[in-house]
Every structure is written in C-alpha cells, then in structure tokens.
Design a protein around this motif. Structure first.
Motif, PDB file in Angstrom:
ATOM      1  N   GLY A   1      31.711  33.430  54.552  1.00 27.28           N
ATOM      2  CA  GLY A   1      30.413  32.767  54.617  1.00 27.28           C
ATOM      3  C   GLY A   1      29.570  33.052  53.384  1.00 27.28           C
ATOM      4  N   HIS A   2      29.544  34.304  52.955  1.00 27.70           N
ATOM      5  CA  HIS A   2      28.773  34.680  51.765  1.00 27.70           C
ATOM      6  C   HIS A   2      29.361  34.031  50.520  1.00 27.70           C
ATOM      7  N   LEU A   3      30.680  34.029  50.388  1.00 27.75           N
ATOM      8  CA  LEU A   3      31.325  33.430  49.221  1.00 27.75           C
ATOM      9  C   LEU A   3      31.057  31.931  49.152  1.00 27.75           C
ATOM     10  N   ALA A   4      31.119  31.262  50.325  1.00 32.58           N
ATOM     11  CA  ALA A   4      30.886  29.815  50.350  1.00 32.58           C
ATOM     12  C   ALA A   4      29.464  29.474  49.929  1.00 32.58           C
ATOM     13  N   ALA A   5      28.490  30.292  50.351  1.00 40.07           N
ATOM     14  CA  ALA A   5      27.098  30.033  49.995  1.00 40.07           C
ATOM     15  C   ALA A   5      26.827  30.357  48.530  1.00 40.07           C
ATOM     16  N   ALA A   6      27.482  31.377  47.999  1.00 39.14           N
ATOM     17  CA  ALA A   6      27.211  31.825  46.631  1.00 39.14           C
ATOM     18  C   ALA A   6      27.926  30.984  45.580  1.00 39.14           C
ATOM     19  N   TYR A   7      29.163  30.586  45.862  1.00 38.71           N
ATOM     20  CA  TYR A   7      29.975  29.939  44.836  1.00 38.71           C
ATOM     21  C   TYR A   7      30.359  28.495  45.157  1.00 38.71           C
ATOM     22  N   GLY A   8      30.066  28.027  46.363  1.00 41.83           N
ATOM     23  CA  GLY A   8      30.426  26.666  46.718  1.00 41.83           C
ATOM     24  C   GLY A   8      31.765  26.606  47.428  1.00 41.83           C
ATOM     25  N   ARG A   9      31.969  25.543  48.197  1.00 36.44           N
ATOM     26  CA  ARG A   9      33.186  25.427  49.016  1.00 36.44           C
ATOM     27  C   ARG A   9      34.428  25.213  48.155  1.00 36.44           C
ATOM     28  N   LYS A  10      34.323  24.281  47.224  1.00 35.55           N
ATOM     29  CA  LYS A  10      35.490  23.909  46.419  1.00 35.55           C
ATOM     30  C   LYS A  10      35.969  25.066  45.548  1.00 35.55           C
ATOM     31  N   ARG A  11      35.047  25.750  44.884  1.00 34.15           N
ATOM     32  CA  ARG A  11      35.437  26.861  44.012  1.00 34.15           C
ATOM     33  C   ARG A  11      36.077  27.995  44.799  1.00 34.15           C
ATOM     34  N   CYS A  12      35.560  28.267  45.995  1.00 34.49           N
ATOM     35  CA  CYS A  12      36.159  29.322  46.837  1.00 34.49           C
ATOM     36  C   CYS A  12      37.584  28.974  47.242  1.00 34.49           C
ATOM     37  N   LEU A  13      37.806  27.700  47.611  1.00 30.68           N
ATOM     38  CA  LEU A  13      39.162  27.274  47.969  1.00 30.68           C
ATOM     39  C   LEU A  13      40.108  27.414  46.781  1.00 30.68           C
ATOM     40  N   LEU A  14      39.621  27.062  45.590  1.00 28.34           N
ATOM     41  CA  LEU A  14      40.454  27.180  44.388  1.00 28.34           C
ATOM     42  C   LEU A  14      40.854  28.627  44.133  1.00 28.34           C
ATOM     43  N   LEU A  15      39.889  29.538  44.130  1.00 28.44           N
ATOM     44  CA  LEU A  15      40.176  30.947  43.870  1.00 28.44           C
ATOM     45  C   LEU A  15      41.023  31.564  44.984  1.00 28.44           C
ATOM     46  N   ASN A  16      40.873  31.051  46.184  1.00 25.91           N
ATOM     47  CA  ASN A  16      41.630  31.581  47.312  1.00 25.91           C
ATOM     48  C   ASN A  16      43.126  31.343  47.148  1.00 25.91           C
ATOM     49  N   ASN A  17      43.492  30.305  46.423  1.00 23.87           N
ATOM     50  CA  ASN A  17      44.913  30.038  46.192  1.00 23.87           C
ATOM     51  C   ASN A  17      45.545  31.100  45.307  1.00 23.87           C
ATOM     52  N   VAL A  18      44.766  31.695  44.417  1.00 26.58           N
ATOM     53  CA  VAL A  18      45.280  32.794  43.589  1.00 26.58           C
ATOM     54  C   VAL A  18      45.676  33.972  44.474  1.00 26.58           C
ATOM     55  N   VAL A  19      44.902  34.197  45.532  1.00 27.02           N
ATOM     56  CA  VAL A  19      45.223  35.263  46.488  1.00 27.02           C
ATOM     57  C   VAL A  19      46.565  34.982  47.164  1.00 27.02           C
ATOM     58  N   ALA A  20      46.777  33.725  47.584  1.00 30.15           N
ATOM     59  CA  ALA A  20      48.043  33.357  48.233  1.00 30.15           C
ATOM     60  C   ALA A  20      49.221  33.541  47.290  1.00 30.15           C
ATOM     61  N   ILE A  21      49.057  33.183  46.021  1.00 30.58           N
ATOM     62  CA  ILE A  21      50.139  33.312  45.045  1.00 30.58           C
ATOM     63  C   ILE A  21      50.477  34.788  44.812  1.00 30.58           C
ATOM     64  N   CYS A  22      49.466  35.656  44.772  1.00 30.94           N
ATOM     65  CA  CYS A  22      49.712  37.098  44.634  1.00 30.94           C
ATOM     66  C   CYS A  22      50.521  37.639  45.809  1.00 30.94           C
ATOM     67  N   GLY A  23      50.173  37.210  47.025  1.00 27.61           N
ATOM     68  CA  GLY A  23      50.934  37.625  48.201  1.00 27.61           C
ATOM     69  C   GLY A  23      52.373  37.133  48.145  1.00 27.61           C
ATOM     70  N   ALA A  24      52.572  35.903  47.634  1.00 24.14           N
ATOM     71  CA  ALA A  24      53.923  35.340  47.548  1.00 24.14           C
ATOM     72  C   ALA A  24      54.787  36.120  46.563  1.00 24.14           C
ATOM     73  N   VAL A  25      54.209  36.563  45.454  1.00 30.20           N
ATOM     74  CA  VAL A  25      54.958  37.356  44.474  1.00 30.20           C
ATOM     75  C   VAL A  25      55.448  38.664  45.101  1.00 30.20           C
ATOM     76  N   LEU A  26      54.589  39.319  45.860  1.00 30.67           N
ATOM     77  CA  LEU A  26      54.990  40.553  46.545  1.00 30.67           C
ATOM     78  C   LEU A  26      56.125  40.297  47.539  1.00 30.67           C
ATOM     79  N   MET A  27      56.005  39.223  48.307  1.00 32.12           N
ATOM     80  CA  MET A  27      57.060  38.872  49.265  1.00 32.12           C
ATOM     81  C   MET A  27      58.382  38.618  48.553  1.00 32.12           C
ATOM     82  N   LEU A  28      58.322  37.913  47.443  1.00 30.87           N
ATOM     83  CA  LEU A  28      59.534  37.523  46.726  1.00 30.87           C
ATOM     84  C   LEU A  28      60.272  38.732  46.147  1.00 30.87           C
ATOM     85  N   LEU A  29      59.511  39.752  45.754  1.00 28.99           N
ATOM     86  CA  LEU A  29      60.107  40.925  45.110  1.00 28.99           C
ATOM     87  C   LEU A  29      60.419  42.059  46.083  1.00 28.99           C
TER      88      LEU A  29
END
Length: 506
Positions: free
Chosen positions: A87-115
């Motif tokens: 909620g705080h992130l959405a209000a501070a940075y906007g919905r679209k930007r938060c969704l974009l940055l959130n994908n970087v989090v998913a990619i980091c998790g995928a790298v750990l899973m893969l290795l």
C-alpha cells in the motif's frame, strides 16, 4: 452482458492492461501455490542428500517433514511482508512502477531456484520461496488496484473477475507444467520452479507501453491532464465509453477528498465511518481461505480413487478440477454484469455451504453404498462451481470498490494480510484438522460459508455500476435504520450523479 463485452473489446489498450497486469500479478500468486506439489519428492531427496553430504547423517521422517513445512510456509511469510508494504509503495511510486520493479524480485527468486540443485542447497529454495512470496504479496495488492483504477465503472465488475481468473490460471499452469510429460521430472524440476522468472520478464518487457492508473494520477498526484491522456489511451476513440464522464466521477471524489490524506491501517481499523466496509473485508477475505476449498481439493483424490480412477490418472483428474475452476471463473465474468456481485456472493456462499453439508453425508456413506463416490465427485465439482462463480471472482476486487481513494491502500493491506495469514494458518493447521476429524472437517467450513452468506445478505449493498461514494452512502443507509440519519450529525454534502440521478454523499 453482450454490450459490456463489446465495450471492453472496443478498448484494446484496456484489454492489454487486464492481460499484462494479470500475467505478472495474481497469476504468480496462483502458480506458486500449486507448483510445489509435483516436485516435492525431488526436493525432499535434495534436502536429505545435502544433509548426508554435509553432516554425514540421514534425516529422520519428522525432521524432513519439518524442513518441508518450513519451505512451504516461507511463501506465506514473504507474501505477508509484501502485502504490508504494498500500500505504501503504491501510494509513493505509483501502480505501474511498482509492478515493473516487482518483476525484478520474481527474476531474482527464479535465479535462486534455477541454481539450487547445482549448488546442492535447499536453503536457496527456501530463500527463493520467501522472495516469491514478497513478489506475490505486492502483485496481489497492486495488480488489483491497477486494473480496477484503469477500468470504467461500467466494466469494473467484469474486469474485477479477471483478478481471480488469473489466480485460477496460475494454479492450473502449476499443475499442468508439473506433470511428468512436461517439467515434473528429476532433471527439469528446477526449470519448473524458475518459471515465475519467465513470467516476470514477460511483464517487465510489455508493461512500459501501458499507461499509469488514471485515478492515481488525478486523486493522488493532482495531474488532471495526465489522467485524461491515460483515459483516452485506455478507452480509445471508438470504444463507446466517455472520458468526460469518468473524469467527472473522479473529480467528484477528488472534491470529497480535498485536504484528506491517505489513511493508515490503524486509522482504518479505528474509523467508525467505514466500519461496515472493514467488517465486510474481514469476513469475505477470512472466508476465502476458510471456506474449505483446500479440503475439497485434498479429498478429491480419495473420491476419484473410490470412483475407480487409477492412481496414475489422478493427476489428470486434478487438472480437470483446475480447468473447472478456470471455466467457472470466466462464466462469473459473464454473469456479473447481469446478476450483480452481491447476488453472486450470496448464491456462492450458500451453494458452497449446501454442497459441503451433502458432501459430508456422501463421504460417510460411500463405504456402505457402491455408487456414492460418484455423488461425491459431482458435489466436488458443484462446490468448485459455486466457489469460482461467486467468492473467488468477487472477493479480490472488493477493497478497491467499497473504499474511497484515501482508505483504498489501507484496505488492500488489511485484505491481503488476512489472505496470507489465512493461507499460512490453513497450511499449518489444516493437516491436523483432517487427521483428527477426517471428512467431518467440512462441517467447520460449512459454518463459515453459511454465516458469510447470511452476513452479505443482510449487511452488504450491491456494488455493481456504483462509485465508492455511492457505495459508502448505501452502507450508511443500510445500517442507520432506527438511528439518527448520518447527515444530521455531520455536515454531509450530497451531489447528484449526472447519469443516474442518484444522490451521493461527499
């Protein structure tokens, strides 16, 4: 219904928003709920093998079970952290930007899973599950806010159902990709668990071409020009939807919220003006996890086996239940504009309660009557039908509909926190309940479904084609019977809606 589809298809950018936001949003939540089932045997082997190589001893059954439970529950813990900050992130940075940055989090998790397999580290899987949970917690909140705020009031019900639709689609893909013919093998399971990174990259590459939420631009940043530009891009020139009418509705809410800051979760919990909206969110989101859907899916294997389906085909029967959930959720999107959300909730809760009660009886009798497992099978699909056509499709977007902009962020935080806490509770306590009560556990879930249906019947107004201000006024009217009218206590302002002629409280 047909008219609503025509309006939606006449706005291709809005369709793109629904699809792209959903793929990187609640799809991730559903996918990571179901994907761990198939490779569980291989992950447990990795845990045991790692402990033998490191410490020279094999784990006992209870130790392996404890590590596995912790691995599974890390997803819920991460999801809770993600929801609390969304909620705080959405209000501070906007919905679209938060969704974009959130994908970087998913990619980091995928790298750990893969290795993880190459590194012989089950701790990497735990860390990746926690990261995936953060990604899903943020996505579950902000995806819902983004698509609802991009959607005109007339289409909000249909588009809102897509939120639950992508959860069901994610669950189904987790089941489908997990079968041995695809990625559910000893060699390919790390790629299966890393699939969320591919989904995250897909949204990261496509979301920049879509506009920011018009409501966020106008109500939180005061950018009317940017809001109108975003609406024109979303609705299109020939979509049959009026940009002016949407801006007028937002402007009315903007006037109501002038000088009002975004409220915190504590302020939401203590505010008397939105207590019935808050109670609605608490009951519906608690029931979403405690309605018995997980128990029904668990017992479906026993029922299918008793009906004569061989063990090696049970996974395909499970795919059938997932496909049933997807199809019913789509049907819910079709029905919602004609039936209304309140009706779908009431019918869904009471239908689920009836199905659970009869299912308990048929499970008790299936050892005595040879054809009773077939009745149980029908009841399982009936329960899934009522769940997907009502609570599953209607509950997720509720905070964005019944709260005004100043309470919306806090409302989503409360709703998603309840959702993750309920998921964690079910994951930890549900096996014990089943072990001691067996199929009589359905009577507990029957109680939750029945009480929720009665609550919605008497305490929740219809939200279809209404703004947050109109819904708030309707809540006040429903719960001020025999009391002093709200407008006599405070200086309440009413505007007349230009299209409906209905007075709305400011």
């Amino acid at each position: 219904m047909t008219h609503a589809f025509t309006l939606l298809l006449g706005s291709p950018v809005l369709v793109a928003v629904v699809l792209i936001a959903g793929i990187g949003g609640t799809f991730q939540y559903g996918f990571n709920i179901s994907v761990l089932t198939s490779p569980s045997v291989y992950i447990k082997e990795l845990v045991n093998r790692t402990c033998v190589e490191r410490y020279g001893q094999s784990l006992e059954a209870w130790e392996l079970s404890l590590i596995w439970s912790f691995t599974v529950s890390m997803y819920c813990i991460g999801g809770l952290f993600g929801s609390l900050g969304a909620g705080h992130l959405a209000a501070a940075y906007g919905r679209k930007r938060c969704l974009l940055l959130n994908n970087v989090v998913a990619i980091c998790g995928a790298v750990l899973m893969l290795l993880s397999k190459t590194a012989q580290s089950f701790e990497m899987i735990m860390a990746a599950r926690f990261i995936y949970g953060i990604n899903a917690g943020v996505a579950l909140t902000i995806h819902t806010m983004y698509v609802l705020e991009c959607t005109p009031k007339r289409l909000r019900g249909m588009v809102g159902v897509s939120i639950a639709g992508f959860v069901s689609l994610g669950k189904f893909f987790g089941q489908l990709l997990g079968i041995s013919e695809v990625m559910g093998t000893e060699d390919r399971w790390p790629f299966l668990l890393a699939f969320s990174g591919v989904v995250g990259f897909l949204q990261l590459a496509t979301l920049p071409f879509l506009p920011e939420s018009p409501r966020y631009l106008l109500l939180e940043r005061g950018d009317r020009q940017g809001c109108e530009k975003a609406l024109q891009q979303l609705l299109g020139p020939g979509g049959g939807l009026s940009v002016e009418a949407e801006v007028e509705d937002m402007q009315a809410e903007h006037l109501a919220l002038r000088g009002v800051k975004s409220h915190s979760v504590l302020e939401l919990l203590t505010s008397r003006s939105v207590r019935w909206q808050l109670l609605t969110i608490i009951i519906t989101f608690t029931t979403l996890q405690l309605c018995g859907i997980n128990a029904v899916y668990l017992y479906s294997f026993d029922v299918f086996r008793a009906a004569g389906i061989p063990d090696y085909n049970l996974r395909y029967a499970a795919l059938g239940t997932g496909l049933c959930e997807i199809c019913t959720t789509v049907a819910c999107g079709i029905m919602i504009e004609s039936s209304g959300k309140r009706v779908l909730l009431i019918r869904g809760y009471l239908g689920m309660a009836a199905a659970l009660l009869i299912l308990t009886i048929t499970l008790y009798l299936q050892t005595y009557v040879s054809w009773m497992p077939y009745c149980s099978m029908v009841l399982i699909f009936t329960f899934i039908f009522f769940f997907s056509s009502g609570p599953a499709g209607v509950t997720a977007p509720l905070p964005g509909e019944i709260f005004s902009q100043s309470y919306k962020g806090a409302g989503f935080v409360v709703a998603c926190t309840l959702n993750w806490a309920g998921l964690f509770f079910v994951g930890m306590v549900f096996p014990l309940i089943v072990e001691h009560l067996e199929y009589f556990c359905f009577l507990i879930f029957f109680f939750f479904c029945f009480c929720s249906g009665v609550f919605v019947w008497y305490a929740v107004p219809e939200t279809r084609n209404r703004s947050a201000i109109e819904i708030s006024a309707e809540f006040d009217r429903m719960h001020s019977k025999g009391k002093t009218a709200p407008e006599s206590k405070t200086n309440t302002i009413y505007l007349t809606h230009t299209q409906t002629g209905q007075a709305t409280k400011l």
